[in-house]
Scaffold this active site. Structure first.
Site: not given
Ligand code: UD1
Ligand code: UDP
Length: 371
Positions: A202
């Protein structure tokens, strides 16, 4: 003592599930969800599966550009924090929810405690790196998972208000793992234990272009085993935008709940990921990990021989999923499983103006270098 905890993204819900129940035995916690993640699979499922109390405030911020999302959070957090006037504002990790929470609090002259402080990728343009650096610098207390994180802070001249407490995700994993023993998540998906690859991705750097996505998927497609890809919504949106599809043997599914994810991580042949949390969980579970990045905030896992940095290189990904079996020793890098307790002790100890605890803290259970 009143602690206002700010969460918003999936990994923060996992961390809060480890800390909130322990914190609430000794303090009043107000849980504020920014709404950064909002799909059922990205948020509510964690409240249903884990010992995570319901949010007291839900800000409904949702998605947006970096500035718009962070700005809306700041605007909505400020009046709530002002009204609550808590003893501590607690933020986790490195997301935009972390940054907004820390900034809103610091500007109200409230004391910020940053959990999972000191992580660095040394990539200054990475959104998470900006969030971490700023948050560490406006915090009164920086609570670190690893010795590396403590050293990173020292290099930036931050030595006060720093405590190595161990890692909350590791603690939750240890508590939840026995409950996954009877779970046959792989079998229910028609997969054979140790005969599939589990992949997640992601990161902005991996989803910003169709070319990078295609390279990663091409590497995964050379796996001799089925590849299960619980797809983050950012990546799903990027694949649609760039017209990229996943070739066999890659199988895309919705994001998983924590328990299904843990069971599937446990039984995988190899994990391929750009997630920080998943790299750590792979190490803790003794499953080889290929990290889809050029660097990691958890370099100890690479040094131990259980994590390989493969970037988006198809050959390196293919070689890793085909035949790699690490043999190095797995030392307890992430503490002894008492991180939540240590965090509560630090918060309750009297603090000087500069965030130093004035009363001696009780010793960690065993001498693994914590604290
Ligand atoms: C965010 C964090 C990242 C973290 C990740 C965990 C920032 C800058 N990034 O990235 O550090 O590792 O969360 O998963 O804060 N979207 C949906 N539904 C949701 C959430 C997101 O459709 O419930 C889609 C939207 O198109 C959105 C995109 O995902 O624009 C990105 O979501 P966002 O929360 O901005 O960043 P992440 O990539 O999730
Ligand atoms: N995770 C989950 N379901 C998924 C992917 C990740 O429960 O489909 C859990 C994973 O086991 C870990 C946490 O989410 O505990 C990590 O989150 P993510 O990878 O979104 O963020 P990051 O750690 O990179 O910030």
């Amino acid at each position: 003592m009143i602690v206002a905890t700010i969460v918003g993204a999936r990994p923060q819900l996992v961390k809060a599930a480890a800390l909130s129940p322990v914190l609430r035995r000794r303090a009043t916690e107000i849980l504020i969800h920014t709404g950064q993640h909002y799909d059922f699979e990205m948020s509510q499922v964690f409240f249903e599966q884990l010992p995570l109390p319901a949010a007291d405030h839900h800000l409904g911020v949702g998605s947006g550009t970096q500035g718009a999302q962070t700005g809306t959070m700041l605007q909505r957090l400020e009046p709530i924090l002002e009204e609550l006037n808590p003893d501590w504002v607690l933020v986790y990790g490195d997301t935009n929810s972390t940054l907004a929470g820390a900034l809103a609090a610091a500007k109200l002259a409230l004391r910020v405690v940053h959990v999972e402080a000191g992580m660095r990728s040394f990539v200054p343009t990475m959104p998470e790196e900006i969030n971490r650096v700023v948050t560490d610098h406006v915090s009164a207390l920086r609570l670190c998972s690893t010795a590396t994180a403590v050293a990173n802070l020292a290099r930036e001249g931050i030595a006060e208000g720093v405590h190595q407490v161990g890692d909350l995700m590791a603690e939750l994993l240890a508590a939840e793992l026995p409950r996954t023993m009877s779970r046959r998540a792989a079998e229910s998906l028609g997969l054979e234990r140790r005969h599939y690859v589990l992949a997640t991705m992601h990161r902005a750097a991996n989803t910003a272009s169709g070319e990078v996505l295609e390279r990663i998927l091409a590497g995964l497609a050379r796996s001799p085993y089925p590849v299960l890809l619980p797809l983050h919504p950012r990546t799903r949106a990027a694949m649609q935008r760039f017209g990229v599809s996943a070739p066999a043997p890659i199988r895309i599914i919705e994001p998983l709940g924590y328990r299904e994810m843990l069971a599937l991580e446990r039984d995988a042949r190899v994990i391929v990921t750009d997630s920080g949390g998943v790299q750590k969980e792979a190490y803790l579970l003794g499953v080889p990990c290929l990290t889809l990045r050029a660097e990691t905030e958890w370099p100890e896992t690479v040094d131990a021989g259980w994590n390989r940095l493969v970037g988006s290189q198809p050959d390196a990904i293919a070689a890793g999923v085909r035949g790699w079996q690490p043999t190095g020793e797995r030392r307890p890098l992430f503490g002894t499983g008492s991180a939540a307790q240590r965090i509560v002790e630090v918060l309750l100890a009297p603090q000087s103006e500069d965030g130093e605890t004035q009363a001696p803290l009780p010793r960690a259970k065993s001498g693994t270098g914590e604290g």
